[in-house]
Structure formats: C-alpha cells, structure tokens
Design an enzyme around this catalytic site. Structure first.
Site, short mmCIF file in Angstrom:
data_model
loop_
_atom_site.label_atom_id
_atom_site.label_comp_id
_atom_site.label_asym_id
_atom_site.label_seq_id
_atom_site.Cartn_x
_atom_site.Cartn_y
_atom_site.Cartn_z
N THR A 70 14.77 33.87 18.90
CA THR A 70 15.05 35.41 19.52
C THR A 70 14.60 36.59 18.79
O THR A 70 14.07 37.41 19.02
CB THR A 70 16.49 35.51 20.27
OG1 THR A 70 16.62 34.21 21.23
CG2 THR A 70 16.54 36.68 21.00
P1 AMP Z 1 18.35 32.29 21.08
O1 AMP Z 1 19.03 30.92 21.32
O2 AMP Z 1 17.38 32.37 19.96
O3 AMP Z 1 17.20 32.36 22.43
O4 AMP Z 1 19.21 33.34 21.08
C1 AMP Z 1 19.57 33.94 22.22
C2 AMP Z 1 20.88 34.60 22.15
O5 AMP Z 1 20.78 35.88 21.57
C3 AMP Z 1 21.38 34.89 23.60
O6 AMP Z 1 22.12 33.96 24.39
C4 AMP Z 1 22.31 36.00 23.30
O7 AMP Z 1 23.76 35.64 23.45
C5 AMP Z 1 22.07 36.48 22.19
N1 AMP Z 1 21.75 37.93 22.00
C6 AMP Z 1 20.50 38.51 22.51
N2 AMP Z 1 20.66 39.70 22.32
C7 AMP Z 1 21.47 40.11 21.43
C8 AMP Z 1 21.88 41.30 20.99
N3 AMP Z 1 21.31 42.40 21.14
N4 AMP Z 1 23.20 41.16 20.15
C9 AMP Z 1 23.78 39.94 19.99
N5 AMP Z 1 23.34 38.96 20.53
C10 AMP Z 1 22.35 38.87 21.36
ZN ZN Z 2 15.40 33.54 22.95
ZN ZN Z 3 17.78 30.49 23.04
#
Ligand code: AMP
Ligand code: ZN
Ligand code: ZN
Length: 404
Positions: A70
């Site tokens: 992400t």
């Molecule tokens: P990923 O598994 O790499 O897709 O990370 C996604 C997770 O990042 C989401 O489920 C959110 O809980 C977290 N996330 C997304 N945006 C933010 C943010 N601005 N601040 C903190 N956590 C975030």
């Molecule tokens: Zn993501």
């Molecule tokens: Zn994810």
C-alpha cells in the site's frame, strides 16, 4: 464600413478564442484509489458504475511498483517515483541514519515529514502552482519544499464509510470558488480488507467490490446534480491487486537458514533480512538464488524490472515468494500470519494488476489501453491539471494516447 467592423469583430473574436485556448482548461480532477482492487474484479458483473465509466472513457490496468503493497505505491501514484527513489520502500522499514523505524501501524510517527522528503506529492506541486487540492485519506504525507500540507486534508479513519467519504468530497466541491479544490484525492480501504480476510475469490470480496462501485455511483450522481459531471475527470486506481494465499503454501525460513544468524526486518510475500555480524557468508550461501518457492537476492542484484534495491532503507537481503506463498519463521507462521489473501508479489503477476478506469473531458472515449506502470499516472495527472511536473520515473508518452 460595415465590412470593416465585421472584419474587426472577427479578429477580436479570434483573439479572445486564442486567449481562452491558451489557459489551462478549468476541469476538476478526482482520483480515487480503491485499495486492493484487482484489475480483474471489474469482470465480476457487480460494478455497473465503474463499467459505465470505463465504457465511456478509458479502461486499462496498472502494474504496481515493487513492492506491491500500500504505502510505497500510494506515494508512487502521486510522485511518479519508484519506491526505491521516493524512500517509502515498504509498509515497514528502518532508516539507520535516522535511527528510526517506519511502520504502517504507527499512525503518528508515519506522518513525520522526515520520511517523505524523497518525493514531492502532486498536491504540493498543485499548491505551488495555484491549484487547490483536497485529500480524503490518501495514504501518504509529504509537504514538498514549501512545508505546507493542503488545507483540506482528512487523515485516514477506518470507521468512515465509503459513502461518507464521497459526501465529504462532494462537500468540498460546494465550497466558494476561492476555496474549491480542482484536484481531489480519495481512498477506499474495505476491498483490501475483505481480500485479506476472505480471499479474492470469496463472495465477501465480490460484495465489497459492489459497495465500492455503489460509492462511485453516488459520486457520479453528486457530480451530475451539481452540473459538474461533464467538466470533471474521474480516475479510479488501486495500489495493487490480491491473490489467494493459504497456510499450506508456507515457506519456513528455518528450513533454509539458521534464523539465529539473521535479523528479520519484514516477513510475508516479501521478506527483508540482515545477516548478523560475521554471518554474511553463511547466510548468503544458504539463501541467495532460488530456494523452493522463493528467491533471494542481495539488494543490489535484484532484477532491473523491479527498479528496487539502491535505497539505504532496504535491508541487505530481499526474498520474494512465488505467487500465493508466504515466507516466515516457523514461530511467525505458527502465530497464524497467513491470511486468505495477500499481495506484495511480483508486480508483473496478473493478480497484482490494479484497476485503472478514467473518464472525463480530458480522456478519450471507449479506449481499452494496455497495462501500464503506475509511475506514469503522475505525469498524466500533471498534464491534465496543467501543472509543470517534478522530474519523475514516469513518462507522459506512455499514456498520452489515452488523453484528448
Ligand atoms: P496493505 O495491506 O498494504 O494493503 O495495507 C492496507 C492497510 O493500510 C489498510 O487496511 C489500512 O488499515 C492501512 N492504512 C491505509 N491508509 C492508512 C493511513 N492513512 N494511515 C494508517 N493506516 C492506513
Ligand atoms: Zn493496499
Ligand atoms: Zn492489503
């Protein structure tokens, strides 16, 4: 006499038209990232709103940058820089020069400007060039050289519904002209969450994809009600896709290396580690190259297509699991680290490809465009906003053909 004034009139009209043409078109651009929206989710038959935008605009797919997680990719989308170059190299990383660790779970520490200096977010460029931005939850910070963040900037709140986010974005478009944004960034996270918990092939993901689509539909209706639809570019992207995982596809590091010889920085599809002092040769001999369902490299020797490995924040050895596999220590795996779905795999794997749909006055209609790298989104955004872009890894020439 009458002919002379008629000719003068024509010349004046032409001059006015030329002046108007020279100004950048005052279109509004809204870009929403739907976290974990795999490109192929569009074929599930539950996305009438996204499919209508695609049919009447551009449909493509984005190749995420390495690693396909992400935070690195959200900063790439708004800087045009590979994570290796902008410095948000993973969802968790260490900076030995700063003596600090960045982690996606550290809501406060992650916003420190010190982490985000490697790239200038499109919103900073916009502000510097007189375009007002507004940001709903985009997972990045970064104030740019001015040190100012956008006045309209809401920090991520996982309890806010997608519909409420859309209502907030629309409320920004109702502001008086001096404060109204011309660039709006938005972020939906439930599709990624459902993908991890239930797996991409689940009914729950399909249902959540439908809810995200309904929120996009609400945005379209809101734009139409305001008479803004025809003057607004709507771009839907994602940071990465999603693939099915299983604890029957686990790679135990202990089977390959003495885990007491390494310090594990991250684990999962992408694993980063540092051999302890004096153990480099042993660890290298045990891990480098293909090892069952994973491959490990010294950071400087990764395949060129990953554009990854030069940043000091990347650990010395990087291992990547084959699609659907998970790397962990025996202890970590026993704690249940494998969910039903995950990403972080080779960005070229079709399951990692992310949605790209774009519709509006600056996009051609009915175009199906081949998959392209997400570093090219930034020069595209700058072009349609009439901004001078910062130097980046993206190329406008890769996407110019989808623009009008
Ligand atoms: P990923 O598994 O790499 O897709 O990370 C996604 C997770 O990042 C989401 O489920 C959110 O809980 C977290 N996330 C997304 N945006 C933010 C943010 N601005 N601040 C903190 N956590 C975030
Ligand atoms: Zn993501
Ligand atoms: Zn994810």
């Amino acid at each position: 006499m009458r002919i002379v004034s008629w000719i003068f009139g024509l010349i004046a009209a032409a001059a006015l038209a030329t002046a108007a043409d020279a100004r950048p078109a005052p279109h509004t651009t809204i870009m929403i990232s739907i976290d974990g929206f795999r490109a192929s989710y569009l074929a599930r038959g539950v996305t009438p709103n996204l499919s209508a935008l695609a049919k009447d605009g551009v449909r493509s797919a984005l190749r995420p940058s390495f690693p396909s997680v992400t935070f690195p990719n959200h900063f790439t989308l708004i800087t045009g820089l590979y994570p290796d170059h902008h410095g948000i190299v993973d969802n968790h990383f260490e900076d030995h020069r700063l003596g600090r660790t960045w982690d996606l779970g550290d809501r406060k520490g992650m916003t420190d400007p010190v982490w985000w200096k490697g790239g200038v977010a499109i919103w900073a460029t916009a502000m510097a060039q007189g375009v007002t931005p507004a940001v709903e939850f985009w997972p990045s910070w970064g104030a740019g050289p001015s040190g100012r963040m956008p006045a309209l900037f809401d920090t991520f709140d996982p309890n806010t519904s997608m519909d409420a986010e859309v209502a907030k974005m629309l409320s920004w478009l109702d502001l008086p002209p001096g404060r109204r944004p011309r660039l709006v960034l938005g972020y939906f996270f439930p599709v990624d969450e459902a993908g991890h918990r239930f797996g991409p092939d689940s009914a729950e993901v399909t249902q959540t994809v439908g809810r995200a689509d309904a929120a996009v539909g609400q945005l379209v209706r809101g734009l139409r009600a305001r008479g803004l639809y025809d003057r607004t570019n709507l771009i839907i992207v994602a940071d990465h896709g999603m693939t099915q995982t299983s604890d029957s596809r686990a790679i135990r590091l202990d089977d390959h290396v003495d885990v007491r010889d390494v310090r594990l920085v991250t684990s999962g599809p992408l694993t980063g580690l540092e051999p302890l002092p004096g153990k480099d040769a042993e660890v290298a001999a045990a891990l480098l190259g293909r090892r069952g369902h994973m491959r490990c490299w010294r950071k400087g020797a990764m395949p060129a297509r990953f554009h990854y490995g030069s940043n000091p924040r990347i650990p010395p050895i990087v291992c990547l699991a084959d699609l659907g596999w998970t790397i962990g220590t025996k202890a970590g795996l026993a704690r249940g680290m494998v969910e039903k779905g995950n990403h972080g795999y080779d960005p070229d794997a079709p399951d990692m490809a992310a949605i790209f749909v774009a519709h509006g006055p600056d996009f051609r209609r009915g175009v199906v465009w081949p998959k392209f790298s997400n570093v090219d989104v930034y020069p595209m955004l700058a072009a349609i906003l009439g901004l001078r872009p910062e130097p980046s890894d993206g190329r406008l020439s890769e996407v110019a053909g989808m623009l009008r």
